[in-house]
Motif scaffolding. Structure first.
Motif, short mmCIF file in Angstrom:
data_model
loop_
_atom_site.label_atom_id
_atom_site.label_comp_id
_atom_site.label_asym_id
_atom_site.label_seq_id
_atom_site.Cartn_x
_atom_site.Cartn_y
_atom_site.Cartn_z
N ILE A 1 1.15 -1.27 -0.49
CA ILE A 1 0.19 -0.02 -0.04
C ILE A 1 0.91 0.93 0.02
O ILE A 1 0.27 2.16 -0.74
CB ILE A 1 -0.96 0.31 1.19
N GLY A 2 2.02 1.67 1.07
CA GLY A 2 2.57 2.64 1.11
C GLY A 2 3.59 2.53 -0.78
O GLY A 2 3.32 4.15 -0.94
N VAL A 3 3.80 1.48 -1.11
CA VAL A 3 4.25 2.04 -2.90
C VAL A 3 3.44 2.19 -3.40
O VAL A 3 3.78 3.86 -4.10
CB VAL A 3 4.71 0.70 -3.06
N ARG A 4 2.34 1.67 -3.47
CA ARG A 4 1.56 2.11 -4.49
C ARG A 4 0.86 3.50 -4.24
O ARG A 4 0.88 4.14 -5.38
CB ARG A 4 0.21 1.32 -4.35
N ILE A 5 0.60 4.04 -3.15
CA ILE A 5 0.57 5.11 -2.92
C ILE A 5 1.30 5.89 -3.10
O ILE A 5 1.00 7.47 -3.58
CB ILE A 5 -0.02 5.69 -1.31
N THR A 6 2.89 6.48 -2.91
CA THR A 6 3.38 6.78 -3.80
C THR A 6 3.62 6.89 -5.05
O THR A 6 3.96 8.00 -5.39
CB THR A 6 4.54 6.34 -2.80
N ARG A 7 3.03 5.60 -5.71
CA ARG A 7 3.21 5.74 -7.48
C ARG A 7 1.99 7.03 -7.89
O ARG A 7 2.03 7.18 -8.84
CB ARG A 7 3.09 4.74 -8.06
N ILE A 8 0.71 6.54 -6.45
CA ILE A 8 -0.27 7.38 -7.36
C ILE A 8 -0.52 8.48 -7.03
O ILE A 8 -0.63 9.53 -7.62
CB ILE A 8 -1.46 7.02 -6.74
N LYS A 9 0.07 9.29 -5.90
CA LYS A 9 0.31 10.73 -5.83
C LYS A 9 0.98 11.74 -6.45
O LYS A 9 1.12 12.24 -7.33
CB LYS A 9 1.25 10.97 -4.12
N SER A 10 2.18 10.50 -7.40
CA SER A 10 3.10 10.96 -8.03
C SER A 10 2.83 11.08 -9.50
O SER A 10 2.68 12.52 -9.79
CB SER A 10 4.70 9.96 -8.47
N ARG A 11 1.40 10.24 -10.00
CA ARG A 11 0.95 10.00 -11.12
C ARG A 11 -0.48 11.56 -10.70
O ARG A 11 -0.61 12.16 -12.36
CB ARG A 11 0.13 9.24 -11.65
N LEU A 12 -1.22 11.24 -9.95
CA LEU A 12 -2.00 12.82 -9.58
C LEU A 12 -1.33 13.97 -9.87
O LEU A 12 -1.62 14.88 -10.33
CB LEU A 12 -2.43 12.09 -8.26
N LYS A 13 0.23 14.07 -9.34
CA LYS A 13 0.76 15.55 -9.92
C LYS A 13 1.53 15.41 -11.01
O LYS A 13 1.29 16.71 -11.53
CB LYS A 13 1.94 15.13 -8.58
N LYS A 14 1.50 14.93 -11.45
CA LYS A 14 1.06 14.89 -13.00
C LYS A 14 0.40 15.02 -14.04
O LYS A 14 0.56 15.80 -14.45
CB LYS A 14 2.55 13.43 -13.69
N LEU A 15 -0.47 14.84 -13.31
CA LEU A 15 -2.20 14.86 -13.80
C LEU A 15 -2.67 16.16 -13.76
O LEU A 15 -2.68 17.53 -14.53
CB LEU A 15 -2.71 13.88 -13.60
N LEU A 16 -2.14 16.61 -12.45
CA LEU A 16 -2.42 18.45 -12.23
C LEU A 16 -1.51 19.07 -12.27
O LEU A 16 -2.18 20.26 -12.95
CB LEU A 16 -2.76 17.70 -10.37
N ASP A 17 -0.59 18.75 -12.55
CA ASP A 17 0.53 19.98 -13.51
C ASP A 17 0.45 19.64 -14.87
O ASP A 17 0.78 20.81 -15.44
CB ASP A 17 2.21 19.52 -13.31
N GLY A 18 -0.07 18.38 -15.45
CA GLY A 18 -1.08 18.92 -17.18
C GLY A 18 0.43 18.26 -17.83
O GLY A 18 0.49 18.64 -19.17
N LYS A 19 1.16 17.46 -16.88
CA LYS A 19 2.61 16.92 -18.02
C LYS A 19 1.76 15.57 -18.07
O LYS A 19 2.63 14.77 -18.98
CB LYS A 19 3.48 16.46 -17.10
N ILE A 20 0.80 14.83 -18.16
CA ILE A 20 0.17 14.32 -18.70
C ILE A 20 -1.28 13.36 -18.78
O ILE A 20 -2.32 14.75 -18.33
CB ILE A 20 0.85 12.63 -18.32
#
Length: 162
Positions: A142-161
């Motif tokens: 769960i910890g690893v998954r949450i770190t990856r999800i937060k990274s993906r969300l940050k990229k999505l919110l920053d408009g990078k993907i």
């Protein structure tokens, strides 16, 4: 469904149900259908609750299972108009009114079904153990998954993907 059961056993957990239903739907009609179906399933399976977990954990599991089942049935629309959604809940809980919240939900909707569930539980400040119990995965990942999800969300919110 008796009004006492709804008032005492579902309504206090409406924010949980609302957030999960919102994350898995794209329009008001589907949202309302999902919400109603979750409430119905909670009522139908109330006698199956054994008390091995907290009631809120049980509500999460039912909400996720219902939403995932309905999603797999292909019940979705294109838009999510926010102006008419369960007005009482919106006014009472101030849901769906901030642009940043709408952007976050838009980003969350781009995640996989399981990742959506994990991040919603994380945002509810559930422990890794509780998240694992609700989603049926191991607490170790769960910890690893949450770190990856937060990274993906940050990229999505920053408009990078997209």
């Amino acid at each position: 469904m008796s009004s006492d059961f709804y008032t005492n056993s579902i309504l206090p957990y409406a924010p949980i149900i609302i957030k999960i239903c919102r994350a898995y739907t794209n329009c008001q009609e589907d949202y309302e259908d999902y919400y109603q179906e979750v409430c119905l399933q909670v009522w139908k399976s109330r006698n199956n609750f054994k008390g091995n977990a907290q009631w809120s954990t049980w509500i999460y599991r039912i909400s996720l299972n219902v939403c995932l089942t309905l999603l797999k049935k292909g019940k979705k629309k294109e838009e999510f108009p926010t102006d008419n959604i369960l007005a009482a809940e919106v006014e009472k809980n101030n849901f769906f009114t901030e642009d940043s919240l709408n952007l976050l939900y838009a980003a969350i909707k781009q995640l996989s079904e399981v990742d959506r569930a994990v991040i919603l539980l994380y945002l509810e400040e559930k422990s890794y153990k509780e998240i694992a119990e609700i989603t049926g995965t191991s607490a170790n990942n769960i910890g690893v998954r949450i770190t990856r999800i937060k990274s993906r969300l940050k990229k999505l919110l920053d408009g990078k993907i997209n």
